[in-house]
Every structure is written in C-alpha cells, then in structure tokens.
Design an enzyme around this catalytic site. Sequence first.
Site, PDB file in Angstrom:
ATOM      1  N   ASP A  17     105.149  44.924 -60.432  1.00 52.41           N
ATOM      2  CA  ASP A  17     104.901  45.552 -61.731  1.00 52.41           C
ATOM      3  C   ASP A  17     104.891  47.075 -61.622  1.00 52.41           C
ATOM      4  O   ASP A  17     104.125  47.656 -60.853  1.00 52.41           O
ATOM      5  CB  ASP A  17     103.564  45.084 -62.304  1.00 52.41           C
ATOM      6  CG  ASP A  17     103.567  43.605 -62.655  1.00 52.41           C
ATOM      7  OD1 ASP A  17     104.629  42.971 -62.549  1.00 52.41           O
ATOM      8  OD2 ASP A  17     102.505  43.077 -63.033  1.00 52.41           O
TER       9      ASP A  17
ATOM     10  N   ASP B 251     106.283  46.480 -54.148  1.00 55.75           N
ATOM     11  CA  ASP B 251     105.429  46.080 -55.255  1.00 55.75           C
ATOM     12  C   ASP B 251     106.325  45.604 -56.401  1.00 55.75           C
ATOM     13  O   ASP B 251     107.526  45.910 -56.448  1.00 55.75           O
ATOM     14  CB  ASP B 251     104.584  47.289 -55.674  1.00 55.75           C
ATOM     15  CG  ASP B 251     103.765  47.039 -56.914  1.00 55.75           C
ATOM     16  OD1 ASP B 251     102.994  46.053 -56.926  1.00 55.75           O
ATOM     17  OD2 ASP B 251     103.891  47.811 -57.880  1.00 55.75           O
TER      18      ASP B 251
ATOM     19  N   ASP C   9     103.531  51.913 -56.817  1.00 59.03           N
ATOM     20  CA  ASP C   9     103.190  52.902 -57.838  1.00 59.03           C
ATOM     21  C   ASP C   9     101.689  53.048 -58.070  1.00 59.03           C
ATOM     22  O   ASP C   9     101.269  53.888 -58.862  1.00 59.03           O
ATOM     23  CB  ASP C   9     103.845  52.521 -59.168  1.00 59.03           C
ATOM     24  CG  ASP C   9     103.191  51.285 -59.795  1.00 59.03           C
ATOM     25  OD1 ASP C   9     103.115  50.244 -59.109  1.00 59.03           O
ATOM     26  OD2 ASP C   9     102.750  51.370 -60.954  1.00 59.03           O
TER      27      ASP C   9
END
Length: 258
Positions: free
Chosen positions: A13, A11, A199
Amino acid sequence: MTTPPLIVFTDLDGTLLDHETYDWSPAKPVLNDLAERGIPVILTSSKTAPEIAELRSAMALDAWPAICENGAGVMPAGAGALPDRAPYFQLREVLNQVPDALRQHYCGFGDMDASGVAEATGLPLESAEKAALRAFSEPGVWTGTDEDRGAFVAALAALGVTARDGGRFLTLGWGRMKSDAMAEVLAMYGQPPCIALGDAPNDIEMIQNATHGVIIPNPHRAPLSPLKGEAEGRVIREQLAGPEGWAHAVRDISRRYK
C-alpha cells in the site's frame, strides 16, 4: 537453491500499489523484466497471508515467498500456499493469560466476528474475513486507561509478547519486524544483494538494512525523517509516488545487476 543476482523486497500500500486506487499496472513492465531475469520480488506487507496470496497470484509472483503481517511471518511460495497458523493460536493463549482486569480492555480481531472486523477496519466484509485470518500477530482496540494500557503491555512483555502501536490498532506479536523477515528470506537465497522499497515508518528498518533502500513518497503522510544510509547514497528518495516511483527506482537500480 540458486542464488539470484538480486532480490527486491517491496511494501504494498502506497508503494507498489497506488495509495488511492490500489492499481499496480505502471510497475508491470518492470515486474515482467525481473521475472525474465530470475530476480525474486518479495511482497512485504502488514496484510495477512490470504490478502497477499491474491495479489501475489495476480502479479505472477507465486514462485517466491512473501512476508506478511509486518514481518511477523514468511508465507511459502506457491499459488494459494498459506503459513501454519499455530503461532497465532499460541499468541491468543498467551493473551488470555493476562489478568482479567487488564484483558477485558483489549478487543483483538480474534475476539470479533467478521462484521466486527469490518466495522473496526472500514473494510468490506469479504476483505475483513481475510484480514481476520491471522497467522502470527493480533491487532486489537484498547478501550482502557493509559495507565492500564502500560500495565497490559508490561504483562504481555513478561510473557514474551510485544505490543506495537499502529495508531488505530495495538498489535501484539512475537517481536519481529519486516527487516527480520527480510533477513530470513535473504538467508534462504544465499545472501544476494537486495533492494527494499517502502513509504511508511514500519518500512524504515527494512529500507535501512537493504543493499539499496528506496523511500517512495506518499503525499498522504508526512515524509520520513532522514534515514541511516541516505548521506552516502545507499538509501535514496524517489520523486515519483506509488507504482510509477517503484518502477523508476527498481528499473534504475536493477540495471546494475546481470
């Protein structure tokens, strides 16, 4: 195509990119090490292909494909290489088959100009223009009642389109997630072992389906609930946030693969 010893799916961001500054420099030494060892790093994000292409080039990852729009599609390797936008235009055609009484309450990015996308997202105009260049999925704002929204989602489902609530936007697509695109890329490279890092809730399936899953902590959101694979250690929780945590986890796990 040669099968690499390992593939890293990440991922952006809040994971490889710092949540506030978007800096990724703490991960650069590990990225360089992976490149020298021929280990692909597959950027896997909700961002569009034009948004990812710029980051992929900056990170010297153009040799590898990337996953865009939350797994809705895979963009080819190569500097500036972008996917065919035909699935997006097909999606828009299906959207416009929904009865007008429901369709009128949904304003997708394709219904907005660049300034409208900028206003809806909070992005600068130049970034909004890239965010609007969809290839596989359509985010939008729902302005009708909850009852009509349920009817809208059901009407789309009958036409083969899924609707996923992301909080700010109701995103339409063809039912794929990051884990589906990860499986596609793994098949391309001969099914090597892999690391997946993220996240957020939209990373859960990808993390759980990887050989090694890594949850990167994000102090700006509630921690993810316990995931499948944590009890036996196949999924771990990194202590450091952002690119520092990314570098620590990937360095540690990748050392096991020659």
